[in-house]
Design a protein around this motif. Structure first.
Motif, short mmCIF file in Angstrom:
data_model
loop_
_atom_site.label_atom_id
_atom_site.label_comp_id
_atom_site.label_asym_id
_atom_site.label_seq_id
_atom_site.Cartn_x
_atom_site.Cartn_y
_atom_site.Cartn_z
N TYR A 327 0.80 -1.22 0.00
CA TYR A 327 0.00 0.00 0.00
C TYR A 327 0.84 1.28 0.00
CZ TYR A 327 -3.88 -3.09 1.28
OH TYR A 327 -4.83 -4.09 1.29
N HIS A 328 2.06 1.21 0.45
CA HIS A 328 2.81 2.43 0.74
C HIS A 328 4.14 2.55 0.00
CE1 HIS A 328 0.45 1.83 4.69
NE2 HIS A 328 -0.24 2.63 3.89
N GLU A 329 4.47 1.59 -0.85
CA GLU A 329 5.73 1.65 -1.59
C GLU A 329 5.53 2.30 -2.96
OE1 GLU A 329 9.33 -1.44 -2.25
OE2 GLU A 329 7.45 -2.05 -3.19
N THR A 330 6.45 3.15 -3.35
CA THR A 330 6.47 3.70 -4.69
C THR A 330 7.08 2.68 -5.65
OG1 THR A 330 6.62 6.00 -3.96
CG2 THR A 330 7.50 5.51 -6.14
N PHE A 331 6.49 2.55 -6.85
CA PHE A 331 7.04 1.58 -7.81
C PHE A 331 6.74 2.02 -9.23
CE2 PHE A 331 2.68 0.08 -7.18
CZ PHE A 331 2.27 -0.21 -8.48
N LEU A 332 7.52 1.47 -10.17
CA LEU A 332 7.32 1.66 -11.60
C LEU A 332 7.40 0.31 -12.27
CD1 LEU A 332 9.65 4.73 -12.34
CD2 LEU A 332 7.17 4.74 -12.51
N ASP A 333 6.39 -0.03 -13.06
CA ASP A 333 6.43 -1.25 -13.88
C ASP A 333 6.70 -0.82 -15.32
OD1 ASP A 333 5.92 -2.92 -11.77
OD2 ASP A 333 3.76 -2.98 -12.07
N ILE A 334 7.90 -1.14 -15.82
CA ILE A 334 8.37 -0.66 -17.12
C ILE A 334 8.58 -1.84 -18.06
CG2 ILE A 334 10.16 0.69 -18.28
CD1 ILE A 334 10.85 1.92 -15.57
N ASN A 335 8.11 -1.69 -19.31
CA ASN A 335 8.44 -2.69 -20.31
C ASN A 335 9.90 -2.48 -20.73
OD1 ASN A 335 8.38 -3.09 -23.69
ND2 ASN A 335 7.72 -4.80 -22.45
N PRO A 336 10.76 -3.47 -20.53
CA PRO A 336 12.20 -3.25 -20.74
C PRO A 336 12.58 -2.99 -22.19
CG PRO A 336 11.75 -5.57 -20.29
CD PRO A 336 10.47 -4.82 -20.03
N LEU A 337 11.81 -3.51 -23.15
CA LEU A 337 12.18 -3.31 -24.56
C LEU A 337 11.90 -1.89 -25.01
CD1 LEU A 337 13.13 -4.56 -27.25
CD2 LEU A 337 10.73 -5.05 -27.75
N THR A 338 10.71 -1.37 -24.70
CA THR A 338 10.31 -0.05 -25.17
C THR A 338 10.58 1.08 -24.18
OG1 THR A 338 8.07 -0.33 -24.29
CG2 THR A 338 8.47 -1.10 -26.54
N GLY A 339 10.74 0.77 -22.89
CA GLY A 339 10.91 1.80 -21.87
C GLY A 339 9.61 2.47 -21.46
N LEU A 340 8.47 1.91 -21.90
CA LEU A 340 7.17 2.49 -21.57
C LEU A 340 6.73 2.10 -20.15
CD1 LEU A 340 5.19 1.95 -24.89
CD2 LEU A 340 6.17 4.07 -24.05
N VAL A 341 6.12 3.05 -19.43
CA VAL A 341 5.59 2.79 -18.09
C VAL A 341 4.18 2.24 -18.24
CG1 VAL A 341 4.97 3.79 -15.88
CG2 VAL A 341 6.99 4.62 -17.09
N LEU A 342 3.96 0.99 -17.80
CA LEU A 342 2.65 0.37 -17.92
C LEU A 342 1.81 0.56 -16.66
CD1 LEU A 342 4.27 -0.98 -20.26
CD2 LEU A 342 2.90 -3.01 -19.86
N GLN A 343 2.49 0.62 -15.52
CA GLN A 343 1.80 0.82 -14.25
C GLN A 343 2.77 1.48 -13.28
OE1 GLN A 343 -1.16 -1.90 -11.56
NE2 GLN A 343 0.85 -2.77 -11.93
N ALA A 344 2.25 2.40 -12.49
CA ALA A 344 3.12 3.10 -11.55
C ALA A 344 2.30 3.68 -10.40
CB ALA A 344 3.89 4.22 -12.26
N ALA A 345 2.99 3.90 -9.29
CA ALA A 345 2.36 4.55 -8.14
C ALA A 345 3.43 5.37 -7.41
CB ALA A 345 1.74 3.53 -7.19
N LYS A 346 3.21 6.70 -7.37
CA LYS A 346 4.10 7.56 -6.59
C LYS A 346 3.40 7.88 -5.28
CE LYS A 346 4.73 12.05 -7.30
NZ LYS A 346 5.13 13.31 -7.94
N ARG A 347 4.01 7.44 -4.19
CA ARG A 347 3.37 7.60 -2.87
C ARG A 347 4.26 8.44 -1.97
NH1 ARG A 347 2.04 1.20 -3.43
NH2 ARG A 347 -0.04 1.41 -4.34
N MET A 348 3.68 9.50 -1.42
CA MET A 348 4.46 10.47 -0.66
C MET A 348 3.61 11.01 0.49
SD MET A 348 6.00 14.09 -2.08
CE MET A 348 4.35 14.79 -2.28
N GLN A 349 4.22 11.13 1.65
CA GLN A 349 3.53 11.63 2.84
C GLN A 349 4.08 12.99 3.25
OE1 GLN A 349 2.31 8.88 6.03
NE2 GLN A 349 3.58 10.09 7.42
N VAL A 350 3.17 13.90 3.58
CA VAL A 350 3.54 15.24 4.05
C VAL A 350 3.45 15.25 5.58
CG1 VAL A 350 2.97 17.69 3.99
CG2 VAL A 350 2.71 16.29 1.93
N ASN A 351 4.54 15.63 6.21
CA ASN A 351 4.61 15.70 7.68
C ASN A 351 5.05 17.10 8.10
OD1 ASN A 351 4.56 12.54 8.04
ND2 ASN A 351 6.24 12.94 6.64
#
Length: 443
Positions: A327-351
């Motif tokens: 639930y809380h990790e940032t990740f990028l799922d990239i197709n290695p041949l084309t470099g296209l991002v198929l799925q991603a989640a940028k997760r950041m908390q403000v304190n």
């Protein structure tokens, strides 16, 4: 060769206006025991959310520079509320949280001639360390009386406060990217932001470097061994991701990259992070970044949601923190041949950094804390139309790349057949008699 930012190509069109929908989800931490916190107790918070907005982020004012080797663009973002993907109405739902304008004003003026005036204003406006505001106000802004008064003396101080104030429909400055014309490894790499080739907030040259892309696209032919660099204006810095695992999204093979543990590590683990300690030597600990230098001096600290992968002390200081990888990790799922991002989640908390300030009785006996206010989950998933097109491209690529191997295999087969025929012919010749080998017509 096809991965170049050039007018009229599919690559450029997808870069200029990405087709997959992007969603921004906001989660707030509502404080349930404010009076006890002021007496030194452990804060108890409950997570409320998500409040989901569809994010539109086309690139505009695109210009090609230096014979097409560079491209400049603005990237304004517009947010539209999605009620069916949200838990409530942001205009109605109230959140009790840290009074960031008041805390900021107290930190600004303590031990200065304006300290007494600030205390008078806090009493006059009946401001306390905690405030109750609607989700909409906290996100998009409200006019704060304390900041409005300070604005009279310091016009550079905005009288409107909001965590995303003035960010709906606006951009974060002009970017200059490399087009990938001269080297495919430089595809969409940022070389300038706001007219500068480096930052000025941090204390070392390495920490001030602008590295990588903006996280929406990458060069083709990505390997598991390389680091993926990203520059994020939200984090006020560059960071890098490392290979985590292999998988598939919508039937397309992907490599998952996640932020390296070294990115927000303590200086004892990663001495290079000392440049992010401002002022020098003032390091908050693993998993937390002090960004007050790029937030007008407001004591804002960034981390992963629920202090995921941060020092355990941050989790233990706040009751209601439950860090989980999925639930809380940032990740990028990239197709290695084309470099296209198929799925991603940028997760950041403000304190917000809060502490007892003897000069201001509003702080009571509160403990020194990195106090969570809210976190975001900015996510994207490739749409079926784009996935179908990508699968077709990958099929063509596999056929094209397989042709040399087919030719090689056929060559080997024909070579073996030729050798067999030659050997067979030679054996037949050796097995015949001299009489049989003599001419039929003899003189």
């Amino acid at each position: 060769q096809g991965t170049v930012l050039k007018n009229g190509t599919e690559t450029f069109e997808a870069w200029e206006d990405p087709p997959p929908p992007v969603y921004m989800q906001f989660y707030f931490f509502n404080v349930t025991n404010p009076l006890e916190v002021l007496q030194g107790a452990t804060p108890l918070v409950e997570e409320i959310g998500p409040y989901t907005y569809r994010e539109y982020r086309p690139r505009v004012h695109v210009q090609f520079l230096d014979n097409g080797t560079k491209v400049s663009a603005l990237n304004p973002k517009t947010y539209v509320f999605e009620s069916e993907k949200s838990v409530g109405d942001p205009e109605v739902d109230l959140i009790r949280t840290i009074n960031i304008p008041a805390v900021t004003a107290m930190e600004w003026t303590r031990s200065t001639p304006l300290q007494f005036a600030t205390e008078v204003l806090l009493l006059l406006y009946q401001e306390s360390l905690f405030t109750v505001r609607s989700v909409h106000e906290l996100l998009w802004g409200y006019r704060d009386r304390l900041l409005a008064t300070i604005h009279v003396l310091h016009p550079e101080i905005d009288p409107v406060f909001g965590l995303f104030s003035k960010m709906n429909g606006s951009d974060d400055g002009e970017y200059v990217f490399l087009s990938g014309e001269t080297n495919y490894l430089n595809f969409s790499r940022i070389v300038e932001w706001k007219g500068k080739e480096s930052l000025s907030w941090w204390t070392t040259e390495a920490c001030n470097m602008i590295n990588g892309t903006d996280g929406t696209s990458f060069h083709p032919l990505i390997s598991k061994d390389e680091n993926i660099y990203i520059f994020s204006s939200d984090f006020c810095r560059s960071l890098f991701l490392v290979y985590d695992s292999s998988g598939a999204v919508a039937g397309v093979p992907t490599f998952r990259f996640v932020p390296s543990s070294m990115v927000f590590a303590n200086t004892s683990v990663n001495p290079a992070n000392a440049g992010f300690c401002v002022p020098a030597g003032n390091c908050p600990g693993t998993g937390v970044l002090n960004v007050s230098v790029c937030r007008q001096g407001a004591p804002v600290f960034l981390s992963a949601p629920h202090f995921y992968q941060a020092d355990p002390k941050f989790v233990e200081d706040i009751e209601g923190m439950h860090p989980r990888k999925e639930y809380h990790e940032t990740f990028l799922d990239i197709n290695p041949l084309t470099g296209l991002v198929l799925q991603a989640a940028k997760r950041m908390q403000v304190n917000v950094h809060v502490r007892k300030l003897p000069e201001f009785f509003e702080t009571g006996n509160i403990r020194t804390l990195i106090f969570p206010v809210m976190y975001i989950n900015e996510s994207v998933l490739i749409d079926e139309a784009s996935a179908s097109k990508l699968r077709h491209v990958l099929l063509e690529a596999s056929v094209v790349t397989g042709i040399p191997f087919v030719i090689m295999a056929l060559g080997i087969v024909f070579g073996i057949v030729f050798i067999v025929l030659v050997c067979r012919s030679q054996r037949i010749s050796e097995e015949s008699t001299e009489e049989e080998r003599s001419p039929l017509i003899r003189t």
